[in-house]
Design an enzyme around this catalytic site. Structure first.
Site, PDB file in Angstrom:
ATOM      1  N   ASN A   1       0.834  -1.193   0.000  1.00 24.03           N
ATOM      2  CA  ASN A   1       0.000   0.000   0.000  1.00 24.03           C
ATOM      3  C   ASN A   1       0.879   1.257   0.000  1.00 24.03           C
ATOM      4  O   ASN A   1       2.105   1.181   0.001  1.00 24.03           O
ATOM      5  CB  ASN A   1      -0.950  -0.041   1.207  1.00 24.03           C
ATOM      6  CG  ASN A   1      -2.264   0.662   0.935  1.00 24.03           C
ATOM      7  OD1 ASN A   1      -2.300   1.695   0.280  1.00 24.03           O
ATOM      8  ND2 ASN A   1      -3.339   0.092   1.448  1.00 24.03           N
TER       9      ASN A   1
ATOM     10  N   HIS B   1      23.885  -0.183  10.575  1.00 23.17           N
ATOM     11  CA  HIS B   1      25.152   0.527  10.700  1.00 23.17           C
ATOM     12  C   HIS B   1      25.865   0.067  11.966  1.00 23.17           C
ATOM     13  O   HIS B   1      25.226  -0.267  12.963  1.00 23.17           O
ATOM     14  CB  HIS B   1      24.912   2.039  10.760  1.00 23.17           C
ATOM     15  CG  HIS B   1      24.206   2.552   9.555  1.00 23.17           C
ATOM     16  ND1 HIS B   1      24.862   2.877   8.392  1.00 23.17           N
ATOM     17  CD2 HIS B   1      22.887   2.777   9.311  1.00 23.17           C
ATOM     18  CE1 HIS B   1      23.979   3.289   7.493  1.00 23.17           C
ATOM     19  NE2 HIS B   1      22.783   3.232   8.032  1.00 23.17           N
TER      20      HIS B   1
END
Length: 184
Positions: A83, A113
């Site tokens: 969606n 990270h």
């Protein structure tokens, strides 16, 4: 010696701003831009753009806006629907089974990270694959973190953050998302 792309796909630390990876992301972002600028009623045009983005023919339907990093690492089964406002950061493979539904605002992120600020500031990154079974429904604004596997027939409640694997046939909610009841 591995290329940065080979490191990325292997789950190793890599440099996200490597020239080749930047070029591949630019290509995918250009295709996302074209998709997002194409009228929702231009179904054949949109389908062609989605197939080019993914690199194969599928029946996937992506509402605009849709964003991803590479596209080619996203593998969807039949009946896939995303969606409005979904983002898939696909530095590693993201695999969906059949009949998966993503409500508005879902974020699926394989990228992460390092915790060390010096390493992180140097541009280091890692990516871990995400696997989703058949018949999974993601509620609005669900976030899925790197390295997660979600079993078949799982419903994930709106706003949940999936940080660990979720077992099949369960309703899962929360931050972090946890099973709250079985689905018979």
């Amino acid at each position: 010696m591995k290329t940065e792309k080979e490191k990325m796909l292997a789950g190793d630390i890599y440099q996200a701003f490597d020239e080749a990876l930047v070029a591949e992301r630019d290509k995918a972002k250009g295709l996302c831009f074209r998709l997002n600028q194409t009228c929702s009623t231009a179904r054949e045009q949109r389908r062609a753009i989605v197939d080019e983005l993914l690199g194969y023919v599928s029946d996937a339907w992506l509402e605009s806006p849709f964003h991803c990093d590479y596209g080619y690492n996203i593998k969807v089964g039949e009946g896939f629907y995303a969606n409005h406002g979904c983002t898939i950061l696909d530095g590693a493979p993201v695999r969906f089974g059949d009949n998966c539904l993503l409500a508005p605002g879902v974020v699926i992120a394989t990228a992460g990270h390092p915790l060390d600020p010096v390493t992180r500031a140097a541009g280091d990154e890692f990516a871990k694959p995400i696997t989703v079974g058949n018949d999974v429904w993601f509620g609005a604004n669900v976030t899925v973190c790197p390295g997660v596997t979600i079993g078949d027939n799982v419903v994930i409640g709106a706003g949940s953050v999936v940080t660990k694997d979720l077992p099949a046939n369960t309703v899962c909610v929360g931050s972090p998302a946890k099973p709250i009841k079985p689905i018979e």
